[in-house]
Design a protein around this motif. Sequence first.
Motif, short mmCIF file in Angstrom:
data_model
loop_
_atom_site.label_atom_id
_atom_site.label_comp_id
_atom_site.label_asym_id
_atom_site.label_seq_id
_atom_site.Cartn_x
_atom_site.Cartn_y
_atom_site.Cartn_z
N CYS A 93 0.84 -1.21 0.00
CA CYS A 93 0.00 0.00 0.00
C CYS A 93 0.87 1.25 0.00
N GLN A 94 0.24 2.34 -0.42
CA GLN A 94 0.93 3.62 -0.36
C GLN A 94 1.04 4.01 1.11
N LEU A 95 2.25 4.23 1.57
CA LEU A 95 2.50 4.47 2.99
C LEU A 95 3.01 5.89 3.20
N ILE A 96 2.32 6.61 4.08
CA ILE A 96 2.75 7.95 4.47
C ILE A 96 2.79 7.99 6.00
N ASN A 97 3.99 7.92 6.52
CA ASN A 97 4.18 7.95 7.97
C ASN A 97 3.31 6.90 8.67
N PRO A 98 3.39 5.64 8.26
CA PRO A 98 2.55 4.61 8.87
C PRO A 98 3.11 4.16 10.23
N THR A 99 2.29 3.50 10.98
CA THR A 99 2.69 2.93 12.28
C THR A 99 2.58 1.42 12.20
N HIS A 100 3.68 0.74 12.52
CA HIS A 100 3.65 -0.72 12.47
C HIS A 100 2.59 -1.26 13.42
N ILE A 101 1.99 -2.39 13.04
CA ILE A 101 0.86 -2.92 13.78
C ILE A 101 1.19 -3.19 15.24
N GLU A 102 2.41 -3.67 15.52
CA GLU A 102 2.79 -3.94 16.91
C GLU A 102 2.86 -2.64 17.72
N GLN A 103 3.45 -1.62 17.10
CA GLN A 103 3.53 -0.33 17.77
C GLN A 103 2.14 0.27 17.97
N ALA A 104 1.28 0.07 16.98
CA ALA A 104 -0.09 0.58 17.09
C ALA A 104 -0.83 -0.09 18.24
N PHE A 105 -0.65 -1.43 18.37
CA PHE A 105 -1.29 -2.12 19.49
C PHE A 105 -0.75 -1.63 20.83
N SER A 106 0.54 -1.36 20.88
CA SER A 106 1.11 -0.84 22.14
C SER A 106 0.50 0.50 22.50
N LYS A 107 0.34 1.36 21.48
CA LYS A 107 -0.30 2.65 21.72
C LYS A 107 -1.75 2.47 22.15
N TRP A 108 -2.43 1.49 21.51
CA TRP A 108 -3.84 1.25 21.86
C TRP A 108 -3.96 0.79 23.31
N ILE A 109 -3.10 -0.13 23.71
CA ILE A 109 -3.14 -0.63 25.09
C ILE A 109 -2.88 0.50 26.07
N GLN A 110 -1.90 1.35 25.75
CA GLN A 110 -1.60 2.47 26.64
C GLN A 110 -2.78 3.44 26.72
N LYS A 111 -3.42 3.67 25.56
CA LYS A 111 -4.57 4.60 25.52
C LYS A 111 -5.72 4.04 26.36
N THR A 112 -6.01 2.75 26.23
CA THR A 112 -7.10 2.15 27.01
C THR A 112 -6.79 2.16 28.50
N GLN A 113 -5.52 1.89 28.85
CA GLN A 113 -5.14 1.92 30.26
C GLN A 113 -5.29 3.32 30.85
N ASP A 114 -4.90 4.32 30.07
CA ASP A 114 -5.05 5.71 30.54
C ASP A 114 -6.52 6.06 30.77
N GLU A 115 -7.37 5.63 29.84
CA GLU A 115 -8.80 5.95 29.98
C GLU A 115 -9.43 5.16 31.13
N ILE A 116 -8.97 3.92 31.32
CA ILE A 116 -9.46 3.14 32.47
C ILE A 116 -9.11 3.84 33.77
N GLN A 117 -7.87 4.32 33.85
CA GLN A 117 -7.44 5.04 35.05
C GLN A 117 -8.26 6.32 35.23
#
Length: 217
Positions: free
Chosen positions: A40-64
């Motif tokens: 795919c055409q990629l413009i500043n993409p985020t690797h899926i593993e890094q994206a999941f890490s960010k997602w987990i951090q975001k959910t943990q922050d909102e849970i807190q």
Amino acid sequence: MINLMQKITNVQCLEHFEQVQFLDLRQNILKGDRAKCCKCQLINPTHIEQAFSKWIQKTQDEIQQIQNEFQGYLNPLKLFQEQMRQTQKSFDQNCEHLINEIDYLIRGINYDKNQKIKSLQVFGESISLSILQEMAELMSEKTPIMKQSKRDVELYKGLKLIINLTIQIMNEQQNSVIQLVKQQQSAKEKVENFKDIYLSHRSYYQYTETKNIYDIK
């Protein structure tokens, strides 16, 4: 993280039908254009593993954040509940003490009353000349047969003070109880009103269907 990656091995992008390895996290991007493969055409993409890490951090922050927010609601309620318990306990203890003390006074006064009545009603098994003369002497006087002693006078004065104080306390308590009942009724109404609202909206907190964000089709 490995388990998460295993779940998306069969997830393919819509354009090349290759395994999704990147996510586009930029703003103002169509949802259908966010999952990307290597072709795919990629413009500043985020690797899926890094994206999941960010997602987990975001959910943990909102849970807190949710925990902190609701704790701000729960703490005052718990404090109010404990104050009600302590007030009830202290009130019950004070009332119990006063009830016992008053009961002691009532029993003592009843005993003195019965003793005085008994002394007036009983002269003994035999009546002597001196007893008849004493009866006549007492009956000739306009004063009460049972004269009050100095001790009786002091007791009656103390008892009168207690009675006056009791009347004052009862009147004050009546006014205080009225105010307290009004406050309790107001609190009760607010609590019950919120309870009704909470129960009527509780369905928002109960999910009949649990959707896993990782179950991507």
